[in-house]
Design a protein around this motif. Structure first.
Motif, mmCIF file in Angstrom:
data_model
loop_
_atom_site.group_PDB
_atom_site.id
_atom_site.type_symbol
_atom_site.label_atom_id
_atom_site.label_comp_id
_atom_site.label_asym_id
_atom_site.label_seq_id
_atom_site.Cartn_x
_atom_site.Cartn_y
_atom_site.Cartn_z
ATOM 1 N N ASN A 1 0.818 -1.212 0.000
ATOM 2 C CA ASN A 1 0.000 0.000 0.000
ATOM 3 C C ASN A 1 0.857 1.268 0.000
ATOM 4 O O ASN A 1 0.539 2.252 0.664
ATOM 5 N N ALA A 2 1.976 1.264 -0.747
ATOM 6 C CA ALA A 2 2.825 2.449 -0.947
ATOM 7 C C ALA A 2 3.304 3.041 0.366
ATOM 8 O O ALA A 2 3.212 4.253 0.604
ATOM 9 N N CYS A 3 3.827 2.216 1.238
ATOM 10 C CA CYS A 3 4.377 2.700 2.496
ATOM 11 C C CYS A 3 5.543 1.813 2.912
ATOM 12 O O CYS A 3 5.721 0.695 2.407
ATOM 13 N N VAL A 4 6.349 2.332 3.845
ATOM 14 C CA VAL A 4 7.478 1.598 4.423
ATOM 15 C C VAL A 4 7.299 1.614 5.931
ATOM 16 O O VAL A 4 7.214 2.690 6.546
ATOM 17 N N GLU A 5 7.241 0.435 6.524
ATOM 18 C CA GLU A 5 7.099 0.330 7.969
ATOM 19 C C GLU A 5 8.462 0.269 8.634
ATOM 20 O O GLU A 5 9.345 -0.461 8.186
ATOM 21 N N GLN A 6 8.609 1.038 9.702
ATOM 22 C CA GLN A 6 9.845 1.069 10.474
ATOM 23 C C GLN A 6 9.622 0.371 11.809
ATOM 24 O O GLN A 6 8.713 0.725 12.563
ATOM 25 N N PHE A 7 10.456 -0.637 12.101
ATOM 26 C CA PHE A 7 10.372 -1.384 13.355
ATOM 27 C C PHE A 7 11.593 -1.062 14.210
ATOM 28 O O PHE A 7 12.697 -0.863 13.695
ATOM 29 N N ASP A 8 11.364 -1.045 15.512
ATOM 30 C CA ASP A 8 12.440 -0.899 16.487
ATOM 31 C C ASP A 8 12.507 -2.185 17.291
ATOM 32 O O ASP A 8 11.508 -2.618 17.884
ATOM 33 N N LEU A 9 13.670 -2.838 17.301
ATOM 34 C CA LEU A 9 13.798 -4.128 17.988
ATOM 35 C C LEU A 9 13.668 -4.008 19.501
ATOM 36 O O LEU A 9 13.510 -5.025 20.174
ATOM 37 N N LYS A 10 13.748 -2.803 20.037
ATOM 38 C CA LYS A 10 13.512 -2.650 21.472
ATOM 39 C C LYS A 10 12.034 -2.865 21.807
ATOM 40 O O LYS A 10 11.701 -3.280 22.903
ATOM 41 N N MET A 11 11.165 -2.536 20.850
ATOM 42 C CA MET A 11 9.720 -2.765 21.010
ATOM 43 C C MET A 11 9.200 -3.394 19.720
ATOM 44 O O MET A 11 8.583 -2.717 18.876
ATOM 45 N N PRO A 12 9.444 -4.666 19.523
ATOM 46 C CA PRO A 12 9.144 -5.281 18.223
ATOM 47 C C PRO A 12 7.706 -5.724 18.027
ATOM 48 O O PRO A 12 7.388 -6.314 16.991
ATOM 49 N N SER A 13 6.843 -5.436 18.961
ATOM 50 C CA SER A 13 5.474 -5.955 18.863
ATOM 51 C C SER A 13 4.679 -5.285 17.753
ATOM 52 O O SER A 13 3.754 -5.890 17.207
ATOM 53 N N LYS A 14 5.017 -4.049 17.389
ATOM 54 C CA LYS A 14 4.284 -3.334 16.346
ATOM 55 C C LYS A 14 5.231 -2.342 15.678
ATOM 56 O O LYS A 14 6.270 -1.981 16.248
ATOM 57 N N PRO A 15 4.871 -1.868 14.469
ATOM 58 C CA PRO A 15 5.734 -0.887 13.799
ATOM 59 C C PRO A 15 5.822 0.412 14.588
ATOM 60 O O PRO A 15 4.845 0.875 15.182
ATOM 61 N N MET A 16 7.018 0.996 14.586
ATOM 62 C CA MET A 16 7.211 2.259 15.301
ATOM 63 C C MET A 16 6.682 3.444 14.483
ATOM 64 O O MET A 16 6.061 4.356 15.029
ATOM 65 N N HIS A 17 6.935 3.422 13.156
ATOM 66 C CA HIS A 17 6.474 4.495 12.282
ATOM 67 C C HIS A 17 6.042 3.891 10.947
ATOM 68 O O HIS A 17 6.496 2.809 10.558
ATOM 69 N N ASN A 18 5.199 4.642 10.259
ATOM 70 C CA ASN A 18 4.739 4.257 8.931
ATOM 71 C C ASN A 18 5.082 5.395 7.984
ATOM 72 O O ASN A 18 4.480 6.478 8.050
ATOM 73 N N LEU A 19 6.071 5.174 7.106
ATOM 74 C CA LEU A 19 6.529 6.198 6.179
ATOM 75 C C LEU A 19 5.718 6.071 4.889
ATOM 76 O O LEU A 19 5.878 5.103 4.146
ATOM 77 N N LYS A 20 4.859 7.051 4.648
ATOM 78 C CA LYS A 20 3.930 6.967 3.527
ATOM 79 C C LYS A 20 4.504 7.664 2.306
ATOM 80 O O LYS A 20 5.041 8.761 2.379
ATOM 81 N N LEU A 21 4.356 6.988 1.163
ATOM 82 C CA LEU A 21 4.713 7.548 -0.133
ATOM 83 C C LEU A 21 3.443 8.005 -0.837
ATOM 84 O O LEU A 21 2.339 7.655 -0.411
ATOM 85 N N PRO A 22 3.547 8.767 -1.911
ATOM 86 C CA PRO A 22 2.338 9.111 -2.676
ATOM 87 C C PRO A 22 1.603 7.862 -3.138
ATOM 88 O O PRO A 22 2.221 6.864 -3.527
ATOM 89 N N SER A 23 0.299 7.907 -3.084
ATOM 90 C CA SER A 23 -0.498 6.721 -3.394
ATOM 91 C C SER A 23 -0.309 6.261 -4.842
ATOM 92 O O SER A 23 -0.506 5.083 -5.150
#
Length: 586
Positions: free
Chosen positions: A468-490
């Motif tokens: 869905n035109a996005c990049v999810e950023q995970f942090d291994l200190k809290m790996p249960s869910k993505p830390m940020h969602n970097l959205k690109l143009p649709s």
């Protein structure tokens, strides 16, 4: 030993010369008196004397060997003694001079050869050391850079989907493999230097900065080994028709001794490159091998083992010495799409002590610890995920980020990460093959699809490209869910490839329309609803437009980038063009 004997014999001759000189002085006085008395004789006597002297000289020539060994003939009369001793001295001096000259010449030749070898070794060592230091310097400059200016300079038009690429030591050769079943070998160094230009027809649909063309050196079929009973012979029965497979994965040895290629039947071939180019040296298949397309190949740092991933959801580790399977990493739930080794100096420790549910149920509470109960906070940290160490260990600090032997980036090979088509991301510990050490679940509303995943430079963050035109950023200190969602143009479409830059601030996001250089800090700040920022979080990298990017290769110095376009056997179109970019630091 012969040279030593000659030297000893010559020394013996020199020692005996002093005795010969004393005898010579006494004999010369007696011979002078005899010769004075003979001067008054007749001419006939003179002629007889001359004839006798000639006979004596001929006899003395036969005694040269004895003279060289330090032996002198016993004189029969005064004249014969004088001639014999004089000849012996002359021969001894000549032999000594010859032996000394020969020994000196041999010794000088050997010394010169040794000096040349040492100079060649020292020159090679110095050159390798200079290249290595240059690589380190360039990497350090790229790590402290604020931004990057990326622009294409060369293009390789190929009328097929390019699924795989591999680069040898020092950017010497570039290998491309596509759906047409051919492996192509390019001279990458001369291509970067612009030794061949594109034609006007080839430049028509490319960016203005692209002027150079790839220098093709050779190509060969990605052949599937066949049994003799399965081969189709020609009419003269002298040749057979090879069975060719599309190239889905490539991995080359740093010195181009061999190249590994994945086949569509689940086999892996080891082919010669430097010697017997294109010939199959070994076939990795067997009963326990892969049964479907092998689309992942990754050599370890020592280049004596490699990992392979397939559409059959299996992840295997092979030994190049024996050709057999060493490990199998189980419980992978999807077709594997990418595999990445973890960078060095990461602070989060991925634990391998993960027990199954049955083991936890039957375990005795008293056997949890040999040193008493743990604190509640420590138990909570262990249950939530991996732990964080204060600083890297001394062994990790001593490691260099670039290998001196292969000039490739050095990774922490004890931990690696894989992604699957169902959107799953697994982090594996090589010491535990029964299941992944950590699973990263996608965020809510994210479709189940992932073609590429990469580590951040610090080894503590993970970036995953989504449909869905996005990049999810995970942090291994809290790996249960993505830390940020970097959205690109649709309109950009699915993100098919991601690659982290060495400054730990930027990532490359390749989608269907363009390749974007994303600033993670600005993107995170812009995602905050309360924050108002006019800065654009990304820059478009010129060159690519339309089609799916199958690979992004960033060289160890972060000064060159290579992109290939292909669907890798899945859905999508390609641009049929491989682009080579220059990277300037800002």
């Amino acid at each position: 030993m012969d040279e030593v004997d000659d030297i000893l014999n010559n020394n013996q001759v020199v020692d005996e010369e002093e005795d010969d000189e004393e005898m010579l002085s006494g004999l010369e006085n007696d011979s002078k008196q005899d010769l004075e008395g003979n001067d008054d004789g007749d001419d006939e006597d003179d002629e007889d004397d001359e004839q006798e002297e000639e006979d004596d000289e001929q006899g003395d020539d036969n005694d040269d060997d004895a003279a060289k060994e330090g032996k002198s003939n016993t004189p029969t009369d005064d004249q014969e003694s004088v001639a014999a001793v004089a000849d012996a001295d002359a021969d001894a001096d000549a032999a000594a001079a010859t032996t000394t000259t020969t020994a000196t010449t041999d010794g000088s030749d050997e010394a010169e050869m040794d000096d040349e070898d040492e100079e060649a070794k020292s020159r090679e060592t110095s050159v390798n050391g200079e290249v290595y230091e240059y690589y380190k310097h360039m990497l350090q400059a790229a790590q402290i850079s604020d931004s990057y200016n990326i622009y294409p300079t060369a293009a390789i038009p190929i009328q097929t989907n390019v699924n795989a690429l591999a680069v040898s030591r020092g950017l010497r050769y570039l290998f491309l493999g596509g759906n047409d079943g051919y492996i192509r070998k390019y001279d990458l160094l001369n291509t970067l230097e612009g030794k061949l230009s594109l034609t006007i027809l080839q430049k028509h649909s490319l960016a203005e900065s692209i002027q150079n063309a790839g220098i093709l050196q050779s190509y060969w079929e990605n052949e599937i080994p066949q049994k003799k009973s399965e081969m189709k012979l020609s009419a003269n029965k002298a040749e057979y028709e090879p069975k060719v497979s599309p190239v889905h994965s490539l991995e080359v040895q740093s010195e181009c001794l061999f190249i590994l290629s994945g086949l569509q039947n689940g086999g892996i071939t080891m082919q010669g490159v430097r010697y017997m180019e294109g010939s199959i040296a070994h076939y990795f298949k067997g009963r326990n091998g892969h049964s479907q397309i092998v689309n992942i190949l990754k050599l370890n740092g020592q280049e004596d083992r490699f990992l392979s991933g397939s559409w059959d959801k299996r992840l295997l580790e092979w030994d190049l010495h024996t050709g057999g399977i060493v490990n199998e990493f189980q419980k992978s739930r999807s077709e594997l799409s990418s595999l990445e080794m973890r960078p060095l100096f990461s602070s989060v420790v991925v634990s391998s002590n993960v027990n199954s549910g049955k083991e936890n149920e039957t375990a005795d509470d008293d056997m949890d610890s040999l040193f008493g109960d743990e604190d509640e906070d420590e138990k909570q940290d262990t249950d939530n995920g991996p732990t964080k160490s204060d600083e890297p260990s001394r062994d990790e600090q001593d490691k260099e980020q670039i290998s001196k032997e292969s000039l490739n980036t050095v990774y922490d090979e004890s931990v690696f990460m894989t992604s699957g088509l169902n959107g799953s991301i697994h982090i594996w510990d090589r010491r535990m093959t029964q299941s992944p050490a950590l699973n990263l679940e996608r965020g809510p509303g994210t479709p189940p699809w992932c073609l590429s995943v990469c580590w951040g430079v610090d080894g503590d963050h993970v970036y995953a490209g989504r449909r869905n035109a996005c990049v999810e950023q995970f942090d291994l200190k809290m790996p249960s869910k993505p830390m940020h969602n970097l959205k690109l143009p649709s309109i950009s479409g699915p993100v098919s490839c991601v690659k982290a830059m060495p400054n730990n601030k930027h990532i490359l996001c390749a989608s269907r329309d363009n390749i974007r250089l994303y600033n993670v800090d600005i993107a995170v700040a812009a995602s905050n609803p309360s924050a108002k920022s006019s800065k654009v979080p990304f820059l478009i990298v010129p060159g690519h437009h339309g089609g799916i990017i199958s690979n992004l290769y960033l060289d160890p110095t972060s000064r060159f980038l290579i992109s290939t376009s292909g669907n890798r056997g899945w859905q999508g179109n390609s641009t049929d063009t491989t682009l080579i970019y220059d990277i300037d630091l800002e």
